[in-house]
Structure formats: C-alpha cells, structure tokens
Design a protein around this motif. Structure first.
Motif: not given
Length: 255
Positions: A15, A38, A40, A45, A50, A54, A66, A95, A99
C-alpha cells in the motif's frame, strides 16, 4: 542447544502508492506473504489504497499490520525527523486508528504495529522515539505485538512495557556486526543475489543467525522475515523465499 522453531512468518510492505501512483505489485505479493505491513498515509498510502489493500489481504487470510511512519510523503519516510514525544506518540496512534477503520470495513482488524523506514531505524537506537511508539500502542491496544529488530531499543522498551515484541529479520538487507542494518546509502545495503537471499532467510528462520558484511555471524532471534516489495523482481524473490522456508518450516502469520 538451540530449539528449532516450528513456524515463520513472511511479511512485506504494501500500500505504498499514493493517488494515481502505485509502488510494487500488492495483489501478487498478497498471494505469497502471510503478513502485510500496510502504509497508513503518512510516509505513503492514501484512504483508497488502504481500503483496497485491507480488503485484498482479508480475502486471502493475510494478517494486516499498521506500518506507521514519519509524516513525510515527500521523503517516503526515510529521513529522520526529531519529534517531541507527545507529537510522535499521537502521530503513531492516529495512523493505527486510520488503518483500523479500513480493516473493520474488510471484516478484519489491525493485528500488529511495525514502524517504517527512518522511524524504524531511529526507534531501534533512540529511547525517546522508541518509547513514543510504545506509548501509542499501549494507548490503542496493549495486546498488539510490535514487529521490530531483536535486540533493538524499541524491542527492549516494548517488552519492558508489557507488550509483545516480535523479532524481524531482513533477507535482502546487509547487516552490520552489531546486528543493525547497513545504511541504505552504502553499496552493500542490499543483497541482490536471489539464491543468497533465500539462504539467508532460511538461516535466520531456522538457526537464528545471519552473516554480517564483515563475515562475522550475528544472532538474530526472529519470528518473521521481511522481503521488500519495491525492488525489481520482488514477487519472484518473495515466492522463492517462501518456497525455501516451507521446505523446513510452516509459513504462517505470527499475529
């Protein structure tokens, strides 16, 4: 005598695009890895990215973590920033919460926290920044593991605060004799030979050790192996690493 581990996790940073710009093949990597770090929205991103990652991770049973970083889109989070304790704590907390919203929309939840880039490297040696990351995790959910380098300041502060710290190794990064990563500014920061990357990953996972750039052997008690998704041939390399690990261990999420 070292106990042989039964399982190992394989993680990658996902991401990390922004808007119309995408970095790496998230979809293909999600078919190989067991945990997804991923971005955040601070180092990379955005909300749509995101949400997409996800949803894709949840559909494959990949654990979502995260990947928190400095507020530095222009520098991709790879430039050190000196923060006040409370500001860094709150940036990290923000963050994780952002997420979590997209995890919930996908029927999942945040399973762990991993710092990114310069924050990862700084929190490994700087007590103030390490404690800010720990404070954010404690405030959000003390049950969340922190994925970081074993023996680092962040690892030690997380354990001292009652959190679970999970050791992470880097199959495609050079190591210094003290166990830290070789700075990216150096030519030996990355390991480019795929066969060598697979051997290093397997040795870290099975024996808990890696050969440093000076030839010395460094202990790295890890539960997760990171492969970078933003390098050429990343998907093929990740697949080769997983196949190598699977010959000796179960490959499954740590969280």
């Amino acid at each position: 005598m070292k106990l042989r581990p039964a399982a190992v996790d394989l993680n990658a940073d996902l991401g990390e695009g922004f808007g119309a710009w995408r970095l790496g093949d998230d979809e293909a990597l999600l078919d190989v890895i067991t945990s997804a770090n991923v971005a955040c929205g601070f180092h990379a991103g955005d909300p749509s990215t995101m949400h997409r990652v996800c949803r894709a991770a949840a559909s494959r049973g990949v654990a979502i973590g995260a990947q928190v970083g400095y507020r530095d889109l222009a520098g991709f989070g790879r430039r050190r920033i000196d923060y006040e304790f409370g500001e860094l704590r709150d940036d990290v907390l923000y963050q994780i919460g952002a997420l979590e919203a997209f995890c919930r929309a996908a029927g999942e939840r945040v399973r762990y926290v991993k710092p990114h880039g310069a924050l990862y490297n700084t929190a490994a040696v700087d007590q103030g920044q390490a404690e800010a990351v720990v404070a954010a995790v404690l405030a959000y959910d003390p049950g969340l593991p922190v994925l970081c380098q074993p023996g680092s300041v962040l690892y030690e502060r997380a354990v001292a605060a009652g959190l679970t710290a999970t050791g992470e190794g880097f199959a495609d990064r050079g190591y210094l004799p003290d166990g830290r990563l070789v700075p990216r500014s150096r030519p030996d920061a990355l390991v480019h030979d795929p066969a060598a990357v697979v051997r290093r990953a397997t040795r870290m996972a099975v024996d808990g050790e890696v050969v440093a750039v000076d030839g010395s052997v460094v202990e790295v008690p890890i539960r997760s192996i990171c492969v970078h998704g933003d390098t050429p041939g990343a998907v093929e390399l990740a697949r080769a690493v997983r196949e190598g690990l699977a010959e000796q261990l179960t490959v499954s999420p740590f969280a």
